[in-house]
Scaffold this motif. Structure first.
Motif, short mmCIF file in Angstrom:
data_model
loop_
_atom_site.label_atom_id
_atom_site.label_comp_id
_atom_site.label_asym_id
_atom_site.label_seq_id
_atom_site.Cartn_x
_atom_site.Cartn_y
_atom_site.Cartn_z
N PHE A 51 60.53 -2.13 55.28
CA PHE A 51 61.78 -2.34 54.53
C PHE A 51 63.01 -2.02 55.38
N LEU A 52 64.15 -2.39 54.84
CA LEU A 52 65.37 -2.37 55.64
C LEU A 52 65.63 -1.05 56.38
N PRO A 53 65.50 0.11 55.72
CA PRO A 53 65.78 1.35 56.47
C PRO A 53 64.83 1.50 57.67
N ILE A 65 65.99 -0.87 60.41
CA ILE A 65 67.18 -0.34 61.08
C ILE A 65 66.80 0.77 62.06
N VAL A 101 83.89 -9.12 55.80
CA VAL A 101 83.71 -7.83 56.46
C VAL A 101 82.26 -7.35 56.45
N HIS A 102 81.36 -8.23 56.03
CA HIS A 102 79.95 -7.83 55.99
C HIS A 102 79.38 -7.74 57.40
N ILE A 118 76.04 -5.75 57.98
CA ILE A 118 74.68 -5.17 58.05
C ILE A 118 73.72 -6.19 58.65
N LEU A 120 80.01 -14.68 52.16
CA LEU A 120 80.72 -15.04 50.95
C LEU A 120 80.89 -16.54 50.88
N THR A 121 80.83 -17.08 49.67
CA THR A 121 81.05 -18.52 49.54
C THR A 121 82.48 -18.86 49.97
N THR A 122 83.38 -17.89 49.86
CA THR A 122 84.77 -18.16 50.25
C THR A 122 84.96 -18.17 51.75
N MET A 158 82.37 -19.11 53.94
CA MET A 158 81.52 -20.14 54.57
C MET A 158 82.32 -21.26 55.25
N GLY A 204 79.59 -20.96 43.28
CA GLY A 204 80.22 -20.66 44.57
C GLY A 204 79.62 -21.33 45.78
N ILE A 205 78.30 -21.55 45.78
CA ILE A 205 77.72 -22.10 47.01
C ILE A 205 78.18 -23.53 47.30
N VAL A 259 81.23 -24.67 47.32
CA VAL A 259 82.52 -24.68 48.00
C VAL A 259 83.44 -25.82 47.53
N PRO A 291 86.19 -16.31 43.24
CA PRO A 291 87.42 -15.76 43.80
C PRO A 291 88.47 -16.86 43.97
N GLY A 299 88.42 -4.04 54.28
CA GLY A 299 86.97 -4.05 54.24
C GLY A 299 86.42 -3.36 53.02
N MET A 300 85.12 -3.05 53.10
CA MET A 300 84.49 -2.46 51.94
C MET A 300 84.70 -0.96 51.95
N SER A 343 69.83 1.52 51.33
CA SER A 343 68.96 1.33 52.49
C SER A 343 69.75 1.44 53.79
N GLY A 369 67.06 -4.50 50.43
CA GLY A 369 66.25 -4.06 51.56
C GLY A 369 65.12 -3.11 51.20
N LEU A 370 64.91 -2.87 49.91
CA LEU A 370 63.87 -1.93 49.50
C LEU A 370 62.87 -2.60 48.57
N PRO A 371 61.66 -2.05 48.48
CA PRO A 371 60.67 -2.60 47.53
C PRO A 371 60.95 -2.11 46.11
#
Lengths: 219, 265
Positions: free
Chosen positions: A61-63, A66, A105-106, A108, A154-156, A158, B47-48, B50, B77, B128-129, B167, B202-204
């Motif tokens: 899994f992801l962790p 990483i 800003v993604h 990961i 994000l769709t925005t 793309m 959204g996909i 566009v 958005p 950002g986030m 995760s 990312g987790l089960p």
């Protein structure tokens, strides 16, 4: 010559995500006279691929991915350090520029892709997130890369991937680079529609597609 | 507690396909089942696509509201898509969502200003986030005050503190939970809501983590959820958690749920 025991230990270190053990194993094997390039090619690269495959199959899994990628990076640093000291040139499968597009800003997923590509012997310039399309092109030219990979979560954002295709064409650079797109809302249909050369579903797929784009025989 | 049914989202393959095929029958059935399972709002997202987003989301609103007597959560958005959806929408919609990102803020604010719309205020900015509680509070402060200045009633504001995956950082869960607590303390009368699925990325056993996290957030005061209402355990947990958190006078909802068999899972 890399012993089978070393191959197995390398795999275990990465799967456990133990950076210390991975680095100490690498140092020990290199100090014992083994070829660092062989150590990578025969032990650590297959090991990180195994981690990627198991992640893809939902067994890791992801962790864990990483921490494994982190351990792999530490090993790569050790190997590069030795190699630069001995001036042997390390094999480079190709050079890739990676960025998350402007307004997004993604990072990961992008960082995972970067780690796995590096782990697989590509030279990667990860120029970060929220990067202007102009700057992506500029940097790609400057680093003389083979592939430009962009992530949009994000769709925005793309449409920036489409903008990149258009900007490359406008500058007469489209044939100079291969392009690869990814990100949660991105689909093969989108890639095809905007004229990108490849779509990557996840990091492992990104490695596969990069190898295909550069016509590298997959071991 | 407000439940927004999240299933009509084009990034889900079957929904995306149904939208392309203009398969109104399938969209209707998903709207109907969510409504019957207790969704207060039916989320619609195209959204996909566009370029065709505005046309498709408008079509989704039309099809959903032909089937169920519920408002939609217009999930985009894009001001063009939201305005297109609004031309078709009956009743009082939820706008999902405004954020502090400059362009999004400036283009969506005129659409919600002075209305009775429910507005989701997502804690995200051009920087950002947010990672810490303070980051989130700072954004929430600007969003809530901005909406109030534009004559949106505090009771119609749903702050989404932004769920991020544990995760990648073990503190993302507590960061979110503490933000919920702080936001409702600081802005009296404001609501908080969120989608959950990011927490378990990312987790089960994601569903299990999502269900537990919902309960933890409700205990901190969260009163809106964007979820799959067909997840019976999630819905049962939610009703029980609200009663346990002291937000169900005479345990009336809990008992009603019991009589409806919601806890026979």
């Amino acid at each position: 010559m890399i012993e089978q025991g070393v191959v197995e230990s390398a795999g275990q270190c990465l799967i456990k995500g133990s950076k210390e053990e991975a680095v100490s194993l690498a140092r020990q094997v290199i100090d014992g006279g083994a070829d660092p390039v062989e150590l990578m090619n025969l032990a650590f690269i297959p090991a990180i691929n195994e981690v990627g495959d198991r992640f893809g199959r939902g067994q890791l899994f992801l962790p864990e991915l990483i921490t494994a990628a982190d351990a792999m990076k530490a090993v790569t640093d050790v190997v590069n350090e030795v190699l630069s000291a001995t001036t042997t040139v390390r094999s480079n499968k190709g050079t890739i520029l990676i960025a998350t597009v402007k307004g997004d800003v993604h990072d990961i997923g992008k960082c995972i892709v970067t780690s796995l590509l590096q782990a697989n012997g590509f030279r990667v310039h990860d120029i970060g997130r929220d990067i202007d399309t102009e700057k992506i092109v500029e940097q790609a030219v400057q680093h003389d890369v083979d592939i430009i990979g962009t992530s949009a979560l994000l769709t925005t954002t793309m449409p920036r991937q489409k903008e990149l295709e258009e900007l490359l064409k406008a500058k007469g650079l489209r044939e100079k680079f291969k392009t690869m797109v990814g990100g949660a809302p991105v689909t093969p249909r989108w890639a095809q529609r905007i004229g990108a050369d490849a779509y990557a579903e996840d990091a492992q797929d990104g490695v596969r597609k990069a190898e295909q784009l550069l016509a590298i025989a997959v071991s | 507690m407000i439940v927004v049914g999240e299933l009509i989202n084009a990034s889900r393959k079957k929904i995306g396909q149904a939208i392309m095929d203009k398969d109104a029958e399938y969209i209707r059935s998903v709207a109907r089942s969510q409504y019957e399972a207790g969704a207060d709002y039916i989320d619609v997202n195209a959204g996909i696509f566009v370029e065709e987003e505005a046309d498709y989301i408008k079509w989704l609103v039309e099809v959903v509201q032909q089937e169920v007597d519920a408002p939609c959560s217009i999930d985009s958005p894009s001001p063009a898509a939201i305005e297109a959806a609004l031309t078709m929408h009956r009743g009082t919609p939820m706008i999902n969502s405004i954020s502090l990102e400059k362009e999004r803020y400036e283009t969506l604010m005129p659409i919600v200003a002075g209305t009775d719309f429910k507005v989701v205020a997502l804690c995200m900015s051009d920087e950002g986030m947010p990672e810490t509680v303070d980051d989130r509070l700072e954004i929430a402060d600007k969003l809530v005050n901005g909406l109030l200045r534009n004559n949106v009633d505090i009771d119609n504001i749903y702050v989404d503190p932004l769920v991020q995956p544990i995760s990648t950082n073990k503190d993302f869960g507590t960061g979110f939970l503490n933000s919920v607590e702080q936001i409702i303390k600081r802005f009296e009368g404001v609501h908080t809501m969120c989608g959950l699925s990011n927490i378990s990325f990312g987790l089960p056993n994601r569903q299990f983590l999502n269900q537990l996290f919902a309960v933890m957030a409700i205990s901190k005061g969260l009163d809106g959820l964007i979820i799959n209402p067909l997840d019976r355990r999630m819905m049962a947990n939610m009703i029980a958690a609200e009663a346990l958190a002291g937000r169900d006078q005479y345990c009336a909802n809990y008992l009603q749920g019991f009589r409806q068999g919601l806890f026979d899972i």
